[in-house]
Write a protein that holds these residues in place. Structure first.
Motif, mmCIF file in Angstrom:
data_model
loop_
_atom_site.group_PDB
_atom_site.id
_atom_site.type_symbol
_atom_site.label_atom_id
_atom_site.label_comp_id
_atom_site.label_asym_id
_atom_site.label_seq_id
_atom_site.Cartn_x
_atom_site.Cartn_y
_atom_site.Cartn_z
ATOM 1 N N PHE A 26 0.819 -1.203 0.000
ATOM 2 C CA PHE A 26 0.000 0.000 0.000
ATOM 3 C C PHE A 26 0.859 1.261 0.000
ATOM 4 O O PHE A 26 0.557 2.236 -0.700
ATOM 5 C CB PHE A 26 -0.931 0.015 1.214
ATOM 6 C CG PHE A 26 -2.014 -1.045 1.164
ATOM 7 C CD1 PHE A 26 -2.481 -1.535 -0.045
ATOM 8 C CD2 PHE A 26 -2.556 -1.562 2.330
ATOM 9 C CE1 PHE A 26 -3.474 -2.507 -0.094
ATOM 10 C CE2 PHE A 26 -3.548 -2.536 2.296
ATOM 11 C CZ PHE A 26 -4.008 -3.016 1.081
ATOM 12 N N GLU A 27 1.930 1.256 0.788
ATOM 13 C CA GLU A 27 2.793 2.429 0.865
ATOM 14 C C GLU A 27 3.515 2.690 -0.461
ATOM 15 O O GLU A 27 3.581 3.832 -0.925
ATOM 16 C CB GLU A 27 3.822 2.262 1.985
ATOM 17 C CG GLU A 27 3.233 2.380 3.383
ATOM 18 C CD GLU A 27 4.287 2.219 4.466
ATOM 19 O OE1 GLU A 27 5.410 1.764 4.144
ATOM 20 O OE2 GLU A 27 3.984 2.543 5.639
ATOM 21 N N GLU A 28 4.042 1.640 -1.057
ATOM 22 C CA GLU A 28 4.814 1.801 -2.284
ATOM 23 C C GLU A 28 3.936 2.173 -3.478
ATOM 24 O O GLU A 28 4.366 2.883 -4.388
ATOM 25 C CB GLU A 28 5.588 0.511 -2.596
ATOM 26 C CG GLU A 28 6.708 0.201 -1.624
ATOM 27 C CD GLU A 28 7.854 1.174 -1.745
ATOM 28 O OE1 GLU A 28 8.034 1.765 -2.838
ATOM 29 O OE2 GLU A 28 8.583 1.360 -0.756
ATOM 30 N N LEU A 29 2.703 1.683 -3.479
ATOM 31 C CA LEU A 29 1.834 1.891 -4.636
ATOM 32 C C LEU A 29 0.821 3.010 -4.437
ATOM 33 O O LEU A 29 0.013 3.281 -5.325
ATOM 34 C CB LEU A 29 1.104 0.597 -4.983
ATOM 35 C CG LEU A 29 2.006 -0.587 -5.377
ATOM 36 C CD1 LEU A 29 1.184 -1.854 -5.552
ATOM 37 C CD2 LEU A 29 2.760 -0.272 -6.671
ATOM 38 N N ALA A 30 0.869 3.671 -3.284
ATOM 39 C CA ALA A 30 -0.124 4.714 -2.984
ATOM 40 C C ALA A 30 -0.141 5.818 -4.019
ATOM 41 O O ALA A 30 -1.195 6.410 -4.301
ATOM 42 C CB ALA A 30 0.148 5.289 -1.592
ATOM 43 N N SER A 31 0.999 6.110 -4.608
ATOM 44 C CA SER A 31 1.074 7.210 -5.579
ATOM 45 C C SER A 31 0.757 6.765 -7.003
ATOM 46 O O SER A 31 0.748 7.582 -7.925
ATOM 47 C CB SER A 31 2.481 7.824 -5.550
ATOM 48 O OG SER A 31 3.461 6.867 -5.934
ATOM 49 N N VAL A 32 0.508 5.454 -7.187
ATOM 50 C CA VAL A 32 0.251 4.936 -8.527
ATOM 51 C C VAL A 32 -1.207 5.170 -8.898
ATOM 52 O O VAL A 32 -2.118 4.770 -8.179
ATOM 53 C CB VAL A 32 0.569 3.429 -8.615
ATOM 54 C CG1 VAL A 32 0.151 2.870 -9.965
ATOM 55 C CG2 VAL A 32 2.046 3.195 -8.360
ATOM 56 N N ASP A 33 -1.413 5.830 -9.988
ATOM 57 C CA ASP A 33 -2.771 6.077 -10.469
ATOM 58 C C ASP A 33 -2.793 5.788 -11.962
ATOM 59 O O ASP A 33 -1.768 5.861 -12.639
ATOM 60 C CB ASP A 33 -3.176 7.524 -10.182
ATOM 61 C CG ASP A 33 -4.662 7.759 -10.408
ATOM 62 O OD1 ASP A 33 -5.425 6.775 -10.381
ATOM 63 O OD2 ASP A 33 -5.044 8.918 -10.622
ATOM 64 N N ASN A 34 -3.962 5.451 -12.454
ATOM 65 C CA ASN A 34 -4.101 5.304 -13.892
ATOM 66 C C ASN A 34 -3.198 4.189 -14.431
ATOM 67 O O ASN A 34 -2.468 4.372 -15.406
ATOM 68 C CB ASN A 34 -3.742 6.636 -14.566
ATOM 69 C CG ASN A 34 -4.426 6.796 -15.902
ATOM 70 O OD1 ASN A 34 -5.500 6.259 -16.129
ATOM 71 N ND2 ASN A 34 -3.790 7.513 -16.801
ATOM 72 N N ALA A 35 -3.234 3.036 -13.782
ATOM 73 C CA ALA A 35 -2.370 1.924 -14.166
ATOM 74 C C ALA A 35 -3.163 0.807 -14.827
ATOM 75 O O ALA A 35 -4.383 0.692 -14.645
ATOM 76 C CB ALA A 35 -1.641 1.377 -12.947
ATOM 77 N N VAL A 36 -2.464 -0.011 -15.595
ATOM 78 C CA VAL A 36 -3.045 -1.191 -16.236
ATOM 79 C C VAL A 36 -2.175 -2.390 -15.888
ATOM 80 O O VAL A 36 -0.944 -2.332 -15.985
ATOM 81 C CB VAL A 36 -3.110 -1.024 -17.769
ATOM 82 C CG1 VAL A 36 -3.554 -2.326 -18.434
ATOM 83 C CG2 VAL A 36 -4.054 0.107 -18.139
ATOM 84 N N SER A 37 -2.807 -3.480 -15.458
ATOM 85 C CA SER A 37 -2.080 -4.717 -15.169
ATOM 86 C C SER A 37 -2.039 -5.590 -16.419
ATOM 87 O O SER A 37 -3.071 -5.812 -17.068
ATOM 88 C CB SER A 37 -2.757 -5.491 -14.027
ATOM 89 O OG SER A 37 -2.632 -4.805 -12.799
ATOM 90 N N ILE A 38 -0.837 -6.054 -16.760
ATOM 91 C CA ILE A 38 -0.647 -6.915 -17.926
ATOM 92 C C ILE A 38 -0.200 -8.290 -17.448
ATOM 93 O O ILE A 38 0.761 -8.418 -16.684
ATOM 94 C CB ILE A 38 0.397 -6.319 -18.891
ATOM 95 C CG1 ILE A 38 -0.116 -4.997 -19.465
ATOM 96 C CG2 ILE A 38 0.700 -7.301 -20.021
ATOM 97 C CD1 ILE A 38 0.835 -4.328 -20.442
ATOM 98 N N PHE A 39 -0.895 -9.333 -17.914
ATOM 99 C CA PHE A 39 -0.601 -10.707 -17.523
ATOM 100 C C PHE A 39 -0.192 -11.524 -18.745
ATOM 101 O O PHE A 39 -0.553 -11.198 -19.875
ATOM 102 C CB PHE A 39 -1.823 -11.359 -16.878
ATOM 103 C CG PHE A 39 -2.365 -10.608 -15.701
ATOM 104 C CD1 PHE A 39 -1.668 -10.569 -14.505
ATOM 105 C CD2 PHE A 39 -3.573 -9.932 -15.784
ATOM 106 C CE1 PHE A 39 -2.161 -9.870 -13.417
ATOM 107 C CE2 PHE A 39 -4.078 -9.233 -14.690
ATOM 108 C CZ PHE A 39 -3.364 -9.204 -13.514
ATOM 109 N N GLY A 40 0.521 -12.607 -18.501
ATOM 110 C CA GLY A 40 0.913 -13.503 -19.578
ATOM 111 C C GLY A 40 2.035 -14.416 -19.139
ATOM 112 O O GLY A 40 2.603 -14.265 -18.055
#
Length: 229
Positions: A26-40
């Motif tokens: 939560f602390e490390e990703l708190a500033s992340v906005d507008n992201a897309v997760s890519i899987f494969g």
């Protein structure tokens, strides 16, 4: 025969490890906005077309002002992180400790390490505006179907799920429609509409951009706002 046992003390310490992983994530990703997760698949080779498409897709996502989140390993994950980094974007890897296959790729500019799969999955969902799913194995299938379940059961607000490379997915989708839906009625007709199959990375990014511009990001903490179309 392997016995899976643990003492009360071990379980208590496990709770603390779980709390620590959630807190760090939560602390490390708190500033992340507008992201897309890519899987494969981690087994996809750089010379394969799927790898090249993932790299292009990630670059286009960055151009559209998205951050890219992957599982941090090789194959498709490496391609996506590489594309995002080379395009000058935020390239996030959520690495998992595994006895085989999972070696963090070198193209992450934000790298987290997880011991527990379920915590990692929360991070994929909480901070993502949508999913793009490339060909992969059991892990990729797990991530794809879990996203569908969360949307279907209103545990996650609706967001785009794009399956890339129709040649890989057509058989699975046909079976889902013919057997799950038509033969047994285990899913509803509208459940087939919660994902899109694409071959063009530019169109895939446009799907996510259109969703972002029309509805915005809605996270795990706001399921009540979802409406089934």
């Amino acid at each position: 025969m392997i016995e899976f046992t643990s003492s009360p003390v071990q379980d208590i310490w496990r709770i603390f490890r779980v709390m620590a992983e959630f807190t760090e994530g939560f602390e490390e990703l708190a500033s992340v906005d507008n992201a897309v997760s890519i899987f494969g698949s981690a087994r996809t080779k750089p010379e394969e077309n799927y790898y090249k498409l993932a790299e292009i897709t990630a670059k286009e996502l960055v151009k559209a002002n998205f951050s890219v989140i992957t599982g941090g390993g090789g194959g498709i994950m490496e391609a996506a992180n590489k594309g995002a980094t080379e395009a000058g974007g935020k390239s996030i890897g959520l690495n998992i400790e595994l006895p085989m296959e999972q070696t963090p790729n070198e193209f992450q500019n934000l790298s987290l390490h997880f011991r527990y799969f379920f915590i990692r999955k929360v991070m994929f969902l909480k901070y993502a505006h949508g999913f793009i799913v490339f060909p992969g194995g059991f892990g990729t299938m797990d991530e794809f179907f879990e996203s569908l379940v969360l949307i279907q059961t209103f545990k996650q607000a609706s967001f785009p799920v794009v399956l890339m490379c129709s040649d890989y997915w057509d058989g699975l989708i046909k079976w889902t429609k013919d057997v799950m839906l038509n033969q047994h009625g285990y899913i509803s007709p509208e459940d087939m509409d919660v994902f899109t199959i694409e071959d063009d990375p530019f169109k895939a990014v446009q799907i996510l951009t259109d969703f972002r511009d029309s509805q915005g990001k809605v996270g795990l903490h706001e399921p009540a706002g979802m409406k089934k179309e």
